[in-house]
Design a protein around this motif. Structure first.
Motif, PDB file in Angstrom:
ATOM      1  N   ARG A  55       0.841  -1.203   0.000  1.00 18.28           N
ATOM      2  CA  ARG A  55       0.000   0.000   0.000  1.00 18.28           C
ATOM      3  C   ARG A  55       0.876   1.251   0.000  1.00 18.28           C
ATOM      4  NH1 ARG A  55      -3.198   1.527   3.989  1.00 18.28           N
ATOM      5  NH2 ARG A  55      -2.262   0.247   5.602  1.00 18.28           N
ATOM      6  N   ALA A  56       1.942   1.210   0.781  1.00 13.09           N
ATOM      7  CA  ALA A  56       2.867   2.347   0.808  1.00 13.09           C
ATOM      8  C   ALA A  56       3.527   2.544  -0.551  1.00 13.09           C
ATOM      9  CB  ALA A  56       3.917   2.137   1.894  1.00 13.09           C
ATOM     10  N   ALA A  57       3.880   1.437  -1.211  1.00 13.89           N
ATOM     11  CA  ALA A  57       4.500   1.527  -2.535  1.00 13.89           C
ATOM     12  C   ALA A  57       3.541   2.135  -3.544  1.00 13.89           C
ATOM     13  CB  ALA A  57       4.949   0.138  -2.993  1.00 13.89           C
ATOM     14  N   GLU A  58       2.272   1.767  -3.467  1.00 17.29           N
ATOM     15  CA  GLU A  58       1.278   2.308  -4.390  1.00 17.29           C
ATOM     16  C   GLU A  58       1.108   3.815  -4.226  1.00 17.29           C
ATOM     17  OE1 GLU A  58      -2.177   0.015  -3.566  1.00 17.29           O
ATOM     18  OE2 GLU A  58      -1.396  -1.814  -4.507  1.00 17.29           O
ATOM     19  N   GLN A  59       1.431   4.324  -3.040  1.00 20.81           N
ATOM     20  CA  GLN A  59       1.359   5.767  -2.787  1.00 20.81           C
ATOM     21  C   GLN A  59       2.696   6.463  -3.026  1.00 20.81           C
ATOM     22  OE1 GLN A  59      -0.382   6.655   1.050  1.00 20.81           O
ATOM     23  NE2 GLN A  59      -2.036   5.167   0.790  1.00 20.81           N
ATOM     24  N   GLY A  60       3.682   5.710  -3.533  1.00 21.36           N
ATOM     25  CA  GLY A  60       4.980   6.304  -3.833  1.00 21.36           C
ATOM     26  C   GLY A  60       5.807   6.624  -2.608  1.00 21.36           C
ATOM     27  N   LYS A  61       5.632   5.863  -1.518  1.00 22.40           N
ATOM     28  CA  LYS A  61       6.304   6.175  -0.261  1.00 22.40           C
ATOM     29  C   LYS A  61       7.448   5.221   0.083  1.00 22.40           C
ATOM     30  CE  LYS A  61       2.244   8.414   1.757  1.00 22.40           C
ATOM     31  NZ  LYS A  61       1.251   8.419   2.866  1.00 22.40           N
ATOM     32  N   LEU A  62       7.723   4.248  -0.796  1.00 26.01           N
ATOM     33  CA  LEU A  62       8.790   3.279  -0.536  1.00 26.01           C
ATOM     34  C   LEU A  62      10.010   3.567  -1.392  1.00 26.01           C
ATOM     35  CD1 LEU A  62       7.521  -0.413  -0.147  1.00 26.01           C
ATOM     36  CD2 LEU A  62       8.445   1.114   1.577  1.00 26.01           C
ATOM     37  N   ARG A  63      11.185   3.372  -0.813  1.00 32.01           N
ATOM     38  CA  ARG A  63      12.437   3.520  -1.558  1.00 32.01           C
ATOM     39  C   ARG A  63      12.784   2.245  -2.320  1.00 32.01           C
ATOM     40  NH1 ARG A  63      16.414   7.393   0.374  1.00 32.01           N
ATOM     41  NH2 ARG A  63      15.736   8.517   2.237  1.00 32.01           N
ATOM     42  N   LEU A  64      12.265   1.097  -1.876  1.00 36.58           N
ATOM     43  CA  LEU A  64      12.649  -0.187  -2.467  1.00 36.58           C
ATOM     44  C   LEU A  64      11.453  -1.125  -2.496  1.00 36.58           C
ATOM     45  CD1 LEU A  64      13.092  -1.816   0.457  1.00 36.58           C
ATOM     46  CD2 LEU A  64      15.191  -0.488   0.400  1.00 36.58           C
ATOM     47  N   ALA A  65      11.632  -2.295  -3.077  1.00 33.14           N
ATOM     48  CA  ALA A  65      10.523  -3.221  -3.285  1.00 33.14           C
ATOM     49  C   ALA A  65       9.904  -3.649  -1.952  1.00 33.14           C
ATOM     50  CB  ALA A  65      11.001  -4.448  -4.051  1.00 33.14           C
ATOM     51  N   PRO A  66       8.580  -3.818  -1.910  1.00 29.98           N
ATOM     52  CA  PRO A  66       7.902  -4.185  -0.657  1.00 29.98           C
ATOM     53  C   PRO A  66       8.442  -5.469  -0.040  1.00 29.98           C
ATOM     54  CG  PRO A  66       6.299  -3.512  -2.304  1.00 29.98           C
ATOM     55  CD  PRO A  66       7.617  -3.593  -3.004  1.00 29.98           C
ATOM     56  N   GLU A  67       8.771  -6.451  -0.870  1.00 25.62           N
ATOM     57  CA  GLU A  67       9.246  -7.727  -0.338  1.00 25.62           C
ATOM     58  C   GLU A  67      10.580  -7.569   0.405  1.00 25.62           C
ATOM     59  OE1 GLU A  67       6.268  -8.179  -3.331  1.00 25.62           O
ATOM     60  OE2 GLU A  67       8.219  -7.158  -3.441  1.00 25.62           O
ATOM     61  N   LEU A  68      11.493  -6.785  -0.167  1.00 31.99           N
ATOM     62  CA  LEU A  68      12.775  -6.548   0.501  1.00 31.99           C
ATOM     63  C   LEU A  68      12.574  -5.691   1.745  1.00 31.99           C
ATOM     64  CD1 LEU A  68      15.830  -6.718   0.674  1.00 31.99           C
ATOM     65  CD2 LEU A  68      15.973  -4.808  -0.955  1.00 31.99           C
ATOM     66  N   ALA A  69      11.710  -4.685   1.640  1.00 37.14           N
ATOM     67  CA  ALA A  69      11.421  -3.823   2.793  1.00 37.14           C
ATOM     68  C   ALA A  69      10.846  -4.642   3.945  1.00 37.14           C
ATOM     69  CB  ALA A  69      10.447  -2.715   2.392  1.00 37.14           C
ATOM     70  N   ALA A  70       9.982  -5.606   3.634  1.00 40.42           N
ATOM     71  CA  ALA A  70       9.388  -6.456   4.664  1.00 40.42           C
ATOM     72  C   ALA A  70      10.466  -7.277   5.371  1.00 40.42           C
ATOM     73  CB  ALA A  70       8.335  -7.377   4.055  1.00 40.42           C
ATOM     74  N   GLN A  71      11.426  -7.791   4.605  1.00 42.88           N
ATOM     75  CA  GLN A  71      12.504  -8.574   5.212  1.00 42.88           C
ATOM     76  C   GLN A  71      13.352  -7.702   6.135  1.00 42.88           C
ATOM     77  OE1 GLN A  71      14.760 -10.903   2.314  1.00 42.88           O
ATOM     78  NE2 GLN A  71      12.939 -11.064   1.026  1.00 42.88           N
ATOM     79  N   MET A  72      13.621  -6.467   5.714  1.00 50.84           N
ATOM     80  CA  MET A  72      14.427  -5.571   6.536  1.00 50.84           C
ATOM     81  C   MET A  72      13.700  -5.203   7.825  1.00 50.84           C
ATOM     82  SD  MET A  72      15.894  -3.104   3.489  1.00 50.84           S
ATOM     83  CE  MET A  72      16.714  -1.972   4.611  1.00 50.84           C
ATOM     84  N   ILE A  73      12.423  -4.836   7.706  1.00 46.67           N
ATOM     85  CA  ILE A  73      11.665  -4.414   8.883  1.00 46.67           C
ATOM     86  C   ILE A  73      11.456  -5.577   9.844  1.00 46.67           C
ATOM     87  CG2 ILE A  73       9.391  -3.619   9.663  1.00 46.67           C
ATOM     88  CD1 ILE A  73       9.286  -1.854   7.163  1.00 46.67           C
ATOM     89  N   MET A  74      11.080  -6.743   9.319  1.00 45.54           N
ATOM     90  CA  MET A  74      10.833  -7.887  10.195  1.00 45.54           C
ATOM     91  C   MET A  74      12.114  -8.318  10.893  1.00 45.54           C
ATOM     92  SD  MET A  74       8.496  -9.802  11.450  1.00 45.54           S
ATOM     93  CE  MET A  74       7.065  -9.750  10.354  1.00 45.54           C
ATOM     94  N   SER A  75      13.235  -8.322  10.173  1.00 44.12           N
ATOM     95  CA  SER A  75      14.507  -8.701  10.791  1.00 44.12           C
ATOM     96  C   SER A  75      14.849  -7.779  11.952  1.00 44.12           C
ATOM     97  CB  SER A  75      15.636  -8.664   9.753  1.00 44.12           C
ATOM     98  OG  SER A  75      15.410  -9.582   8.713  1.00 44.12           O
ATOM     99  N   ALA A  76      14.688  -6.489  11.744  1.00 45.11           N
ATOM    100  CA  ALA A  76      15.016  -5.520  12.795  1.00 45.11           C
ATOM    101  C   ALA A  76      14.038  -5.605  13.960  1.00 45.11           C
ATOM    102  CB  ALA A  76      15.030  -4.110  12.206  1.00 45.11           C
ATOM    103  N   ASN A  77      12.754  -5.734  13.653  1.00 43.39           N
ATOM    104  CA  ASN A  77      11.734  -5.785  14.700  1.00 43.39           C
ATOM    105  C   ASN A  77      11.900  -7.031  15.576  1.00 43.39           C
ATOM    106  OD1 ASN A  77       8.105  -5.119  14.599  1.00 43.39           O
ATOM    107  ND2 ASN A  77       9.566  -5.049  16.265  1.00 43.39           N
ATOM    108  N   VAL A  78      12.126  -8.168  14.929  1.00 41.18           N
ATOM    109  CA  VAL A  78      12.347  -9.409  15.683  1.00 41.18           C
ATOM    110  C   VAL A  78      13.653  -9.322  16.467  1.00 41.18           C
ATOM    111  CG1 VAL A  78      12.845 -11.876  15.473  1.00 41.18           C
ATOM    112  CG2 VAL A  78      10.992 -10.861  14.144  1.00 41.18           C
ATOM    113  N   GLY A  79      14.684  -8.751  15.857  1.00 35.71           N
ATOM    114  CA  GLY A  79      15.976  -8.653  16.528  1.00 35.71           C
ATOM    115  C   GLY A  79      15.913  -7.839  17.801  1.00 35.71           C
TER     116      GLY A  79
END
Length: 253
Positions: A129-153
Motif C-alpha cells: 500500500r505504501a508503494a502504491e502511494q509512492g512512499k517506498l524507496r525499495l521493493a515491498p518484499e525486501l522492505a518487509a525482510q528488513m523491517i521484520m529482521s530488525a523488529n524481531v531482533g
C-alpha cells in the motif's frame, strides 16, 4: 473430529501453553505436558506428531489473539502510521509473552509457525500500500525482510537480555532508523528532509537522483501490479516487472 477428541487436543494445547509461559527457560518436556493434561504420550503424538509440532501449535495458539487484532484492523489512509503501529504492537506482544516469543523465533523450530508467516504477509501487504502511494524507496518484499529482521531482533534482545537492553526508547529508535532507510524522506515527514537540505545544497543533487530511482521503480511496479496494462503482452509485463524489481532492489553505491 469428535467432541472428545477435539477437547483432548485443546486440553493438551492449553496445558502446554501454560507450562511454556511459566517455564524458567521457556522449554517443556512432552512428559510434563502429558502428566499435566492427564493423557498418555500416544495421544499427544497422535494430535501433534512430535514435540516440535506441539510447540509450533502452542505458538500459533498464543499468537492468535495478536493476529486477530491485525486481521480485523481496517487499513488507515496512512500506511506509514499503520506500519509504525504494527512495529510497536509486535514489540509489545514480545514483552508481554517473552517465552512464547523466544519459542516462536527459535532456530530449533525447523518449520516456521503459521503465525509467523501470516504476520509477514500482513506486513508485506501494508508495504505494498505504501508503494502504491509512492512512499517506498525499495521493493515491498525486501522492505518487509528488513523491517521484520530488525523488529524481531530488537524484540528478542529486549526479552532475552533485559538487564543489558534497558532503554525504554530503544525499539522506537530502531524502528525510526529502519523506516528512514525504507521510506522516502517525504513519507517520513518534514523533519527528516528540512534539517539538512539547506546545508547540503546542490552538491547532493547527483546522490538525490540515485535515491529517487529505486523509489520511482518501486512505485511504478506497485501500480502496474495493481492495475495491469493491456498495452503489454504477458511476457512483456513479466519482463518489465523484472527490470523494475532490479531497480527497486539496487544496492546503494
Amino acid at each position: 473430529m469428535s467432541t472428545s477428541v477435539s477437547s483432548t487436543k485443546a486440553r493438551i494445547l492449553e496445558v502446554a501453553a501454560e507450562l511454556v509461559a511459566n517455564s524458567p527457560d521457556g522449554d517443556v518436556s512432552t512428559r510434563a505436558v502429558c502428566e499435566a493434561a492427564g493423557v498418555g504420550a500416544p495421544a499427544l503424538y497422535r494430535h501433534f506428531g512430535d514435540k516440535e509440532g506441539l510447540l509450533s501449535a502452542v505458538v500459533d495458539h498464543g499468537y492468535e489473539k495478536y493476529l486477530t487484532t491485525k486481521r480485523s484492523r481496517r487499513p488507515g489512509t496512512d500506511p506509514i502510521q499503520d506500519l509504525r503501529d504494527g512495529w510497536d504492537t509486535h514489540t509489545d506482544f514480545a514483552l508481554r509473552n517473552p517465552n512464547l516469543y523466544r519459542l516462536m523465533n527459535s532456530p530449533a523450530m525447523r518449520t516456521p509457525p503459521a503465525a509467523a508467516l501470516e504476520s509477514h504477509r500482513i506486513l508485506t501487504a501494508d508495504l505494498r500500500r505504501a508503494a502504491e502511494q509512492g512512499k517506498l524507496r525499495l521493493a515491498p518484499e525486501l522492505a518487509a525482510q528488513m523491517i521484520m529482521s530488525a523488529n524481531v531482533g530488537v524484540s528478542l534482545m529486549l526479552v532475552s537480555r533485559p538487564t543489558t537492553f534497558t532503554d525504554e526508547t530503544l525499539s522506537r529508535r530502531i524502528r525510526d532508523a529502519v523506516h528512514a532507510v525504507v521510506f522516502t524522506p517525504e513519507a517520513m515527514g518534514p523533519e527528516t528532509t528540512s534539517a539538512g537540505d539547506e546545508e547540503t545544497g546542490a552538491e547532493d543533487e547527483e546522490t538525490g537522483a540515485e535515491d529517487v530511482l529505486p523509489a520511482t521503480a518501486t512505485h511504478l511496479a506497485a501500480l502496474l501490479r495493481r492495475t495491469p496494462r493491456p498495452d503489454f503482452t504477458p511476457g512483456e509485463s513479466a519482463l518489465l516487472g523484472e527490470w523494475l524489481d532490479r531497480l527497486s532492489n539496487k544496492t546503494p553505491e
